[in-house]
Design an enzyme around this catalytic site. Structure first.
Site, PDB file in Angstrom:
ATOM      1  N   CYS A   1       1.065 -24.142   7.182  1.00  0.00           N
ATOM      2  CA  CYS A   1       2.431 -24.628   7.078  1.00  0.00           C
ATOM      3  C   CYS A   1       3.297 -24.107   8.263  1.00  0.00           C
ATOM      4  O   CYS A   1       2.678 -23.968   9.327  1.00  0.00           O
ATOM      5  CB  CYS A   1       2.948 -24.077   5.772  1.00  0.00           C
ATOM      6  SG  CYS A   1       4.763 -24.915   5.293  1.00  0.00           S
TER       7      CYS A   1
ATOM      8  N   ASP B   1       7.025 -17.947  -0.053  1.00  0.00           N
ATOM      9  CA  ASP B   1       8.307 -18.193  -0.665  1.00  0.00           C
ATOM     10  C   ASP B   1       8.685 -17.473  -1.827  1.00  0.00           C
ATOM     11  O   ASP B   1       9.675 -16.955  -1.889  1.00  0.00           O
ATOM     12  CB  ASP B   1       7.992 -19.591  -1.265  1.00  0.00           C
ATOM     13  CG  ASP B   1       8.018 -20.691  -0.307  1.00  0.00           C
ATOM     14  OD1 ASP B   1       7.083 -20.853   0.519  1.00  0.00           O
ATOM     15  OD2 ASP B   1       9.030 -21.119   0.197  1.00  0.00           O
TER      16      ASP B   1
ATOM     17  N   LYS C   1       3.122 -22.249   0.575  1.00  0.00           N
ATOM     18  CA  LYS C   1       2.678 -23.926   0.435  1.00  0.00           C
ATOM     19  C   LYS C   1       1.372 -24.138  -0.146  1.00  0.00           C
ATOM     20  O   LYS C   1       0.336 -23.345   0.234  1.00  0.00           O
ATOM     21  CB  LYS C   1       2.935 -24.144   2.057  1.00  0.00           C
ATOM     22  CG  LYS C   1       2.396 -25.526   2.303  1.00  0.00           C
ATOM     23  CD  LYS C   1       3.466 -26.424   1.654  1.00  0.00           C
ATOM     24  CE  LYS C   1       4.818 -26.464   1.655  1.00  0.00           C
ATOM     25  NZ  LYS C   1       5.748 -27.170   0.886  1.00  0.00           N
TER      26      LYS C   1
ATOM     27  N   LYS D   1      11.773 -11.899   0.080  1.00  0.00           N
ATOM     28  CA  LYS D   1      10.909 -12.924  -0.848  1.00  0.00           C
ATOM     29  C   LYS D   1      10.155 -12.275  -2.022  1.00  0.00           C
ATOM     30  O   LYS D   1       9.440 -12.701  -2.541  1.00  0.00           O
ATOM     31  CB  LYS D   1       9.755 -13.232   0.380  1.00  0.00           C
ATOM     32  CG  LYS D   1       9.931 -13.654   1.617  1.00  0.00           C
ATOM     33  CD  LYS D   1      10.478 -14.951   1.802  1.00  0.00           C
ATOM     34  CE  LYS D   1      10.954 -15.240   3.072  1.00  0.00           C
ATOM     35  NZ  LYS D   1       9.909 -15.534   4.085  1.00  0.00           N
TER      36      LYS D   1
END
Ligand code: RUB
Length: 325
Positions: free
Chosen positions: A133, A202, A213, A238
């Protein structure tokens, strides 16, 4: 949260739409844009009372929050800015909100560059790094290594369906890093050449699971089998506080058109009614902590199982909705 929230500033609505459509994407970038949007809402507010101002800011936060569910950096950013909203008058509330949003944005950028320095210490001259990603936190580690004069090579996974690997490849080429771009299915073959797998996140759960991802978990399992260490670059924004109390992280399901066009769907479905064809498009997956060697934050690097200690220190035990006081 009450039902009769006021309308939000058009700039906030536009930012929310850009996040939903992934014109603004990646967990850190989303957090930065959300803080900026709250500052715009505060700046443009024509609220007649402090109460109305607070309601407008809560409405803006809710609009931004409802765009994408997986990156916890979004609610963490909203919570941080709204908790800094203080004062007795509209102008005091406005000034404190704008100042808090600016402080958040400055801290975010500093955290990323500090994390990059820490992460770069794991990379040696001549190392080959495989990426998945596009992560600004991961790129910060590579950039710091290059600035230290290390020769780094990258194997960049394309990352279907939206091919964010192309963004990574372009930015690495801008840094002068030699890039081999491969389709996702070729990753295991190319792991033989890699010294590290480096990805972003994330959300990080309290047990050290990494939500990133879709495809990250398969890559990590393969990397473990090949003996290639997996490093996750993730600022503390995060860290997902709700997971300390047992909540799970919602995995976003995106539109099937990202996977197949209408034409391709019709072709696959053929003459049969197409309700027998289901296309699923999860945007993220969960990598269990046992496949992760290190989580690199601006506060240092951690084995995934110990990340909960940092989480407790930063967030305490509980958190509510971002707009709750
Ligand atoms: C982006 C993605 C990134 C993380 C971390 O997914 O999974 O690895 O968000 O990025 P999407 P960063 O493209 O669906 O937003 O390090 O920039 O926060």
């Amino acid at each position: 949260m009450d039902d009769s929230l006021p309308a939000v500033d058009p700039d906030v609505a536009a930012t929310a739409a850009d996040i939903a459509e992934m014109e603004i994407r990646g967990a850190a970038t989303i957090a930065d844009a959300a803080a900026e949007a709250l500052a715009r809402q505060a700046e443009r507010s024509e609220a007649a009372s402090p109460n109305e101002f607070r309601r407008q800011l809560r409405a803006a936060a809710k609009t931004l929050y409802e765009t994408r569910p997986t990156a916890v950096s979004l609610p963490n950013a909203l919570r941080y800015v709204l908790r800094g909203m203080s004062g007795e008058t509209v102008s005091e509330l406005r000034a404190s909100t704008i100042a808090r949003a600016e402080e958040f944005q400055v801290d975010l950028a500093q955290a990323q560059s500090k994390l990059g320095e820490i992460g770069s210490n794991r990379l040696r001259d001549g190392d080959v790094v495989m990426t998945h990603c596009h992560s600004t936190d991961a790129l910060s580690c590579l950039e710091a290594a290059v600035e230290d004069g290390k020769e780094i090579e990258a194997i960049v996974k394309e990352t279907r369906p939206r091919k964010q690997g192309h963004i990574t490849a372009r930015q690495l080429r801008e840094l002068g890093v030699p890039v081999t771009l491969v389709v996702d299915n070729a990753a295991r073959r190319y792991l033989d050449r890699a010294d590290h797998v480096l990805v972003g996140a994330d959300s990080i759960a309290a047990d050290g699971s990494v939500i990133n991802k879709v495809g990250t978990s398969g890559l990590a399992v393969n990397a473990r089998e090949r003996g290639v260490p997996v490093m996750v670059a993730a600022q503390t924004i995060k860290l997902h506080p709700d997971t300390m109390t047992g909540h799970t992280v919602e995995i976003e399901m995106r539109a099937e058109r990202e996977v197949v066009s209408d034409e391709e769907r019709a072709d696959i479905a053929g003459e049969r009614a197409d309700d027998g064809l289901v296309v699923e498009n999860p945007a993220f997956d969960v990598t269990p902590p046992r496949y992760v060697d290190a989580i690199v934050t601006e506060r240092g690097q951690f084995p995934p199982e110990s990340i909960v200690i940092l989480m407790r220190e930063l967030f305490g035990e509980t958190t509510g909705e971002p707009w709750e006081p």
